[in-house]
Design a protein around this motif. Sequence first.
Motif, mmCIF file in Angstrom:
data_model
loop_
_atom_site.group_PDB
_atom_site.id
_atom_site.type_symbol
_atom_site.label_atom_id
_atom_site.label_comp_id
_atom_site.label_asym_id
_atom_site.label_seq_id
_atom_site.Cartn_x
_atom_site.Cartn_y
_atom_site.Cartn_z
ATOM 1 N N TRP A 41 25.020 47.431 81.381
ATOM 2 C CA TRP A 41 24.827 46.010 81.090
ATOM 3 C C TRP A 41 24.128 45.381 82.276
ATOM 4 O O TRP A 41 24.542 45.562 83.422
ATOM 5 C CB TRP A 41 26.152 45.303 80.885
ATOM 6 C CG TRP A 41 26.878 45.621 79.629
ATOM 7 C CD1 TRP A 41 26.472 46.427 78.609
ATOM 8 C CD2 TRP A 41 28.165 45.128 79.259
ATOM 9 N NE1 TRP A 41 27.430 46.467 77.633
ATOM 10 C CE2 TRP A 41 28.475 45.682 78.006
ATOM 11 C CE3 TRP A 41 29.082 44.283 79.874
ATOM 12 C CZ2 TRP A 41 29.669 45.406 77.355
ATOM 13 C CZ3 TRP A 41 30.266 44.009 79.222
ATOM 14 C CH2 TRP A 41 30.553 44.564 77.968
ATOM 15 N N ALA A 42 23.071 44.628 82.010
ATOM 16 C CA ALA A 42 22.347 43.934 83.078
ATOM 17 C C ALA A 42 21.785 42.644 82.504
ATOM 18 O O ALA A 42 21.735 42.463 81.291
ATOM 19 C CB ALA A 42 21.228 44.808 83.621
ATOM 20 N N TYR A 43 21.382 41.758 83.386
ATOM 21 C CA TYR A 43 20.823 40.504 82.914
ATOM 22 C C TYR A 43 19.454 40.275 83.515
ATOM 23 O O TYR A 43 19.117 40.790 84.572
ATOM 24 C CB TYR A 43 21.753 39.324 83.215
ATOM 25 C CG TYR A 43 21.831 38.936 84.673
ATOM 26 C CD1 TYR A 43 20.975 37.987 85.200
ATOM 27 C CD2 TYR A 43 22.737 39.547 85.513
ATOM 28 C CE1 TYR A 43 21.029 37.633 86.532
ATOM 29 C CE2 TYR A 43 22.811 39.204 86.851
ATOM 30 C CZ TYR A 43 21.959 38.252 87.355
ATOM 31 O OH TYR A 43 22.019 37.929 88.683
ATOM 32 N N TYR A 46 17.144 42.189 86.168
ATOM 33 C CA TYR A 46 17.864 43.393 86.583
ATOM 34 C C TYR A 46 17.937 44.423 85.474
ATOM 35 O O TYR A 46 18.123 45.602 85.734
ATOM 36 C CB TYR A 46 19.247 43.014 87.116
ATOM 37 C CG TYR A 46 19.099 42.136 88.330
ATOM 38 C CD1 TYR A 46 18.656 42.676 89.538
ATOM 39 C CD2 TYR A 46 19.321 40.778 88.260
ATOM 40 C CE1 TYR A 46 18.469 41.873 90.648
ATOM 41 C CE2 TYR A 46 19.137 39.968 89.369
ATOM 42 C CZ TYR A 46 18.710 40.517 90.556
ATOM 43 O OH TYR A 46 18.524 39.711 91.650
ATOM 44 N N SER A 47 17.763 44.018 84.230
ATOM 45 C CA SER A 47 17.693 45.008 83.164
ATOM 46 C C SER A 47 16.413 45.827 83.301
ATOM 47 O O SER A 47 16.407 47.024 83.028
ATOM 48 C CB SER A 47 17.791 44.359 81.790
ATOM 49 O OG SER A 47 16.724 43.474 81.575
ATOM 50 N N ALA A 50 17.152 48.372 85.885
ATOM 51 C CA ALA A 50 17.990 49.436 85.322
ATOM 52 C C ALA A 50 17.141 50.392 84.485
ATOM 53 O O ALA A 50 17.296 51.618 84.571
ATOM 54 C CB ALA A 50 19.109 48.834 84.486
ATOM 55 N N GLU A 51 16.246 49.848 83.678
ATOM 56 C CA GLU A 51 15.365 50.692 82.870
ATOM 57 C C GLU A 51 14.452 51.543 83.754
ATOM 58 O O GLU A 51 14.198 52.711 83.448
ATOM 59 C CB GLU A 51 14.555 49.835 81.912
ATOM 60 C CG GLU A 51 15.413 49.246 80.803
ATOM 61 C CD GLU A 51 14.684 48.254 79.929
ATOM 62 O OE1 GLU A 51 13.461 48.050 80.115
ATOM 63 O OE2 GLU A 51 15.340 47.684 79.048
ATOM 64 N N VAL A 70 20.425 50.613 78.008
ATOM 65 C CA VAL A 70 20.390 49.427 78.861
ATOM 66 C C VAL A 70 20.449 48.210 77.949
ATOM 67 O O VAL A 70 19.581 47.999 77.112
ATOM 68 C CB VAL A 70 19.117 49.384 79.733
ATOM 69 C CG1 VAL A 70 19.079 48.114 80.561
ATOM 70 C CG2 VAL A 70 19.028 50.624 80.620
ATOM 71 N N ASN A 72 20.504 44.189 77.664
ATOM 72 C CA ASN A 72 20.089 43.000 78.395
ATOM 73 C C ASN A 72 20.846 41.783 77.860
ATOM 74 O O ASN A 72 20.846 41.525 76.663
ATOM 75 C CB ASN A 72 18.584 42.803 78.229
ATOM 76 C CG ASN A 72 18.061 41.637 79.028
ATOM 77 O OD1 ASN A 72 18.752 41.047 79.848
ATOM 78 N ND2 ASN A 72 16.817 41.294 78.795
ATOM 79 N N LEU A 78 26.784 37.833 80.038
ATOM 80 C CA LEU A 78 27.275 39.038 80.707
ATOM 81 C C LEU A 78 28.587 38.768 81.426
ATOM 82 O O LEU A 78 29.551 39.528 81.282
ATOM 83 C CB LEU A 78 26.236 39.554 81.706
ATOM 84 C CG LEU A 78 26.662 40.740 82.565
ATOM 85 C CD1 LEU A 78 26.879 41.982 81.713
ATOM 86 C CD2 LEU A 78 25.637 41.011 83.638
ATOM 87 N N PHE A 98 27.378 48.086 85.277
ATOM 88 C CA PHE A 98 26.872 46.739 85.050
ATOM 89 C C PHE A 98 26.385 46.179 86.369
ATOM 90 O O PHE A 98 26.763 46.626 87.431
ATOM 91 C CB PHE A 98 27.916 45.808 84.414
ATOM 92 C CG PHE A 98 29.033 45.393 85.321
ATOM 93 C CD1 PHE A 98 28.925 44.256 86.097
ATOM 94 C CD2 PHE A 98 30.193 46.138 85.394
ATOM 95 C CE1 PHE A 98 29.953 43.868 86.942
ATOM 96 C CE2 PHE A 98 31.229 45.766 86.225
ATOM 97 C CZ PHE A 98 31.114 44.633 87.000
#
Length: 106
Positions: A41-43, A46-47, A50-51, A70, A72, A78, A98
């Motif tokens: 989990w990312a927002y 930051y997603s 993560a990707e 991932v 978003n 979140l 996360f």
Amino acid sequence: MSIYKRICCTVVVCAIAATFSSCANSTDTGENTSGGVITIWAYDNYSAAAEKAVEIYKKDNPNCEYTFDVVNFGQDELVEKLKIALASDSVDLLPDLFYDEDYNFS
């Protein structure tokens, strides 16, 4: 992008890549290597970090049997989902990883 955001993105990518190392080491520890899904989990931006970490990890570990999801969220959503999962005392509601700033958990 500000220097602070660049540093944060770099830290996120490194932290996620380090976490994925368990996939490469799973045969050494006797863990299940049949694959599975690692949920992140990312927002916001930051997603994307993560990707990118997933992309780098898959390139460096082509035999990894895990898939990565991932998800978003908006930052408020979140934080709310994490608070609900933690308040319910159920680890099944939590992702594997996360990202959020620590000031949200005071």
